[in-house]
Design a protein around this motif. Structure first.
Motif, PDB file in Angstrom:
ATOM      1  N   LEU A  24      40.327  42.409  44.133  1.00  0.00           N
ATOM      2  CA  LEU A  24      38.813  42.885  44.574  1.00  0.00           C
ATOM      3  C   LEU A  24      38.354  43.956  43.320  1.00  0.00           C
ATOM      4  O   LEU A  24      37.243  43.963  42.902  1.00  0.00           O
ATOM      5  CB  LEU A  24      38.996  43.755  45.717  1.00  0.00           C
ATOM      6  CG  LEU A  24      39.502  42.896  47.104  1.00  0.00           C
ATOM      7  CD1 LEU A  24      39.756  43.995  48.204  1.00  0.00           C
ATOM      8  CD2 LEU A  24      38.340  42.083  47.385  1.00  0.00           C
ATOM      9  N   ALA A  25      39.494  44.671  42.778  1.00  0.00           N
ATOM     10  CA  ALA A  25      38.983  45.617  41.675  1.00  0.00           C
ATOM     11  C   ALA A  25      38.480  44.942  40.580  1.00  0.00           C
ATOM     12  O   ALA A  25      37.380  45.292  39.977  1.00  0.00           O
ATOM     13  CB  ALA A  25      40.150  46.415  41.237  1.00  0.00           C
ATOM     14  N   ALA A  26      39.048  43.527  40.165  1.00  0.00           N
ATOM     15  CA  ALA A  26      38.537  42.826  39.098  1.00  0.00           C
ATOM     16  C   ALA A  26      37.154  42.214  39.346  1.00  0.00           C
ATOM     17  O   ALA A  26      36.100  42.453  38.494  1.00  0.00           O
ATOM     18  CB  ALA A  26      39.597  41.644  38.774  1.00  0.00           C
ATOM     19  N   MET A  71      48.269  41.561  42.149  1.00  0.00           N
ATOM     20  CA  MET A  71      48.451  42.552  40.980  1.00  0.00           C
ATOM     21  C   MET A  71      49.163  42.027  39.764  1.00  0.00           C
ATOM     22  O   MET A  71      48.709  42.187  38.315  1.00  0.00           O
ATOM     23  CB  MET A  71      49.574  43.626  41.424  1.00  0.00           C
ATOM     24  CG  MET A  71      49.748  44.575  40.432  1.00  0.00           C
ATOM     25  SD  MET A  71      50.676  46.144  41.097  1.00  0.00           S
ATOM     26  CE  MET A  71      52.235  45.076  41.531  1.00  0.00           C
ATOM     27  N   LEU A  72      49.846  40.621  39.941  1.00  0.00           N
ATOM     28  CA  LEU A  72      50.369  40.100  38.600  1.00  0.00           C
ATOM     29  C   LEU A  72      49.131  39.369  37.913  1.00  0.00           C
ATOM     30  O   LEU A  72      49.183  39.276  36.801  1.00  0.00           O
ATOM     31  CB  LEU A  72      51.442  39.179  39.028  1.00  0.00           C
ATOM     32  CG  LEU A  72      52.771  40.090  39.395  1.00  0.00           C
ATOM     33  CD1 LEU A  72      53.657  39.071  39.833  1.00  0.00           C
ATOM     34  CD2 LEU A  72      53.170  40.949  38.199  1.00  0.00           C
ATOM     35  N   SER A  73      48.336  38.556  38.776  1.00  0.00           N
ATOM     36  CA  SER A  73      47.237  37.524  38.109  1.00  0.00           C
ATOM     37  C   SER A  73      45.803  38.255  38.044  1.00  0.00           C
ATOM     38  O   SER A  73      45.249  37.670  37.366  1.00  0.00           O
ATOM     39  CB  SER A  73      47.141  36.453  39.320  1.00  0.00           C
ATOM     40  OG  SER A  73      46.737  36.758  40.507  1.00  0.00           O
ATOM     41  N   SER A  74      45.593  39.315  38.403  1.00  0.00           N
ATOM     42  CA  SER A  74      44.343  40.096  38.352  1.00  0.00           C
ATOM     43  C   SER A  74      43.842  40.097  36.972  1.00  0.00           C
ATOM     44  O   SER A  74      42.573  40.065  36.657  1.00  0.00           O
ATOM     45  CB  SER A  74      44.182  41.044  39.384  1.00  0.00           C
ATOM     46  OG  SER A  74      44.690  42.044  39.072  1.00  0.00           O
ATOM     47  N   PRO A  75      44.826  40.427  36.025  1.00  0.00           N
ATOM     48  CA  PRO A  75      44.761  40.835  34.477  1.00  0.00           C
ATOM     49  C   PRO A  75      43.912  39.411  34.152  1.00  0.00           C
ATOM     50  O   PRO A  75      42.896  39.408  33.239  1.00  0.00           O
ATOM     51  CB  PRO A  75      45.657  41.083  34.008  1.00  0.00           C
ATOM     52  CG  PRO A  75      46.272  41.828  35.006  1.00  0.00           C
ATOM     53  CD  PRO A  75      46.286  40.922  36.170  1.00  0.00           C
ATOM     54  N   THR A  76      44.514  38.202  34.511  1.00  0.00           N
ATOM     55  CA  THR A  76      43.929  37.001  34.103  1.00  0.00           C
ATOM     56  C   THR A  76      42.276  36.590  34.619  1.00  0.00           C
ATOM     57  O   THR A  76      41.631  36.381  33.642  1.00  0.00           O
ATOM     58  CB  THR A  76      44.776  35.626  34.661  1.00  0.00           C
ATOM     59  OG1 THR A  76      46.128  35.849  33.977  1.00  0.00           O
ATOM     60  CG2 THR A  76      44.345  34.425  34.407  1.00  0.00           C
ATOM     61  N   LEU A  77      42.300  37.035  35.818  1.00  0.00           N
ATOM     62  CA  LEU A  77      40.728  37.038  36.562  1.00  0.00           C
ATOM     63  C   LEU A  77      39.974  38.071  35.409  1.00  0.00           C
ATOM     64  O   LEU A  77      38.931  37.479  35.129  1.00  0.00           O
ATOM     65  CB  LEU A  77      40.703  37.452  37.967  1.00  0.00           C
ATOM     66  CG  LEU A  77      39.334  37.473  38.393  1.00  0.00           C
ATOM     67  CD1 LEU A  77      38.728  35.991  38.459  1.00  0.00           C
ATOM     68  CD2 LEU A  77      39.421  37.812  40.053  1.00  0.00           C
ATOM     69  N   ARG A  78      40.420  39.180  35.307  1.00  0.00           N
ATOM     70  CA  ARG A  78      39.551  40.205  34.661  1.00  0.00           C
ATOM     71  C   ARG A  78      39.212  39.692  33.283  1.00  0.00           C
ATOM     72  O   ARG A  78      38.036  39.680  32.948  1.00  0.00           O
ATOM     73  CB  ARG A  78      40.554  41.390  34.746  1.00  0.00           C
ATOM     74  CG  ARG A  78      39.627  42.583  33.889  1.00  0.00           C
ATOM     75  CD  ARG A  78      40.479  43.858  33.960  1.00  0.00           C
ATOM     76  NE  ARG A  78      40.329  44.481  35.365  1.00  0.00           N
ATOM     77  CZ  ARG A  78      41.585  44.494  36.170  1.00  0.00           C
ATOM     78  NH1 ARG A  78      42.754  43.947  35.579  1.00  0.00           N
ATOM     79  NH2 ARG A  78      41.767  44.879  37.460  1.00  0.00           N
ATOM     80  N   LEU A  82      43.509  37.135  48.199  1.00  0.00           N
ATOM     81  CA  LEU A  82      42.815  37.927  47.339  1.00  0.00           C
ATOM     82  C   LEU A  82      43.270  39.443  47.535  1.00  0.00           C
ATOM     83  O   LEU A  82      42.947  40.072  48.622  1.00  0.00           O
ATOM     84  CB  LEU A  82      41.375  37.936  47.688  1.00  0.00           C
ATOM     85  CG  LEU A  82      40.396  38.790  46.843  1.00  0.00           C
ATOM     86  CD1 LEU A  82      40.521  38.428  45.450  1.00  0.00           C
ATOM     87  CD2 LEU A  82      38.955  38.555  47.302  1.00  0.00           C
ATOM     88  N   GLY A  83      44.024  39.848  46.832  1.00  0.00           N
ATOM     89  CA  GLY A  83      44.554  41.496  46.829  1.00  0.00           C
ATOM     90  C   GLY A  83      43.420  42.533  46.464  1.00  0.00           C
ATOM     91  O   GLY A  83      42.731  42.159  45.735  1.00  0.00           O
TER      92      GLY A  83
END
Length: 127
Positions: free
Chosen positions: A68-70, A32-39, A63-64
């Motif tokens: 997956l959403a990103a 949840m904290l790092s997925s914006p970076t991936l996005r 992989l949370g």
């Protein structure tokens, strides 16, 4: 060509291994904290006129659901731009969440980066 994101717990490096192909090498925990970076990195990679985006997930340890959403959002954005999106993943840490969420069939998958670089989208070949 690339840059390195040093925000913990994820690192992402953008490369261009072939003309028209963007490669994102992802390592660490995609939560949840790092997925914006991936996005953000997926959006940046799709910003150019590229025919293919390969996301190398071999360095991903977790992989949370937000990760997956990103990836799903990236797939949608890639399709809108007529860009092939490939995931390089052979590790359980990535494949298991994709399978459990029922997302495995949404993506072109390759076991290795060389496989992804030489693979073609069979769907587009039949059009």
């Amino acid at each position: 060509m690339g840059y390195l994101s040093t925000d913990e717990p994820i690192t992402v490096r953008l490369e261009e291994p072939l003309p028209g192909t963007a490669l994102l090498r992802v390592a660490g925990e995609v939560d949840m904290l790092s997925s914006p970076t991936l996005r953000d990195n997926i959006a940046a990679a799709l910003g150019g006129a590229r025919r293919r985006l390969i996301i190398d997930l071999e360095g991903v340890e977790f992989l949370g659901t937000s990760g997956l959403a990103a990836l799903v959002e990236g797939r949608t954005s890639a399709a809108e731009r007529n860009t092939e999106l490939w995931l390089v993943c052979s590790r359980r840490q990535v494949l298991r969440p994709l399978r459990i969420a029922g997302l495995i069939d949404l993506f072109h998958l390759a076991d290795t980066l060389p496989d992804a670089l030489t693979s073609t989208n069979r769907d587009s070949e039949t059009d």
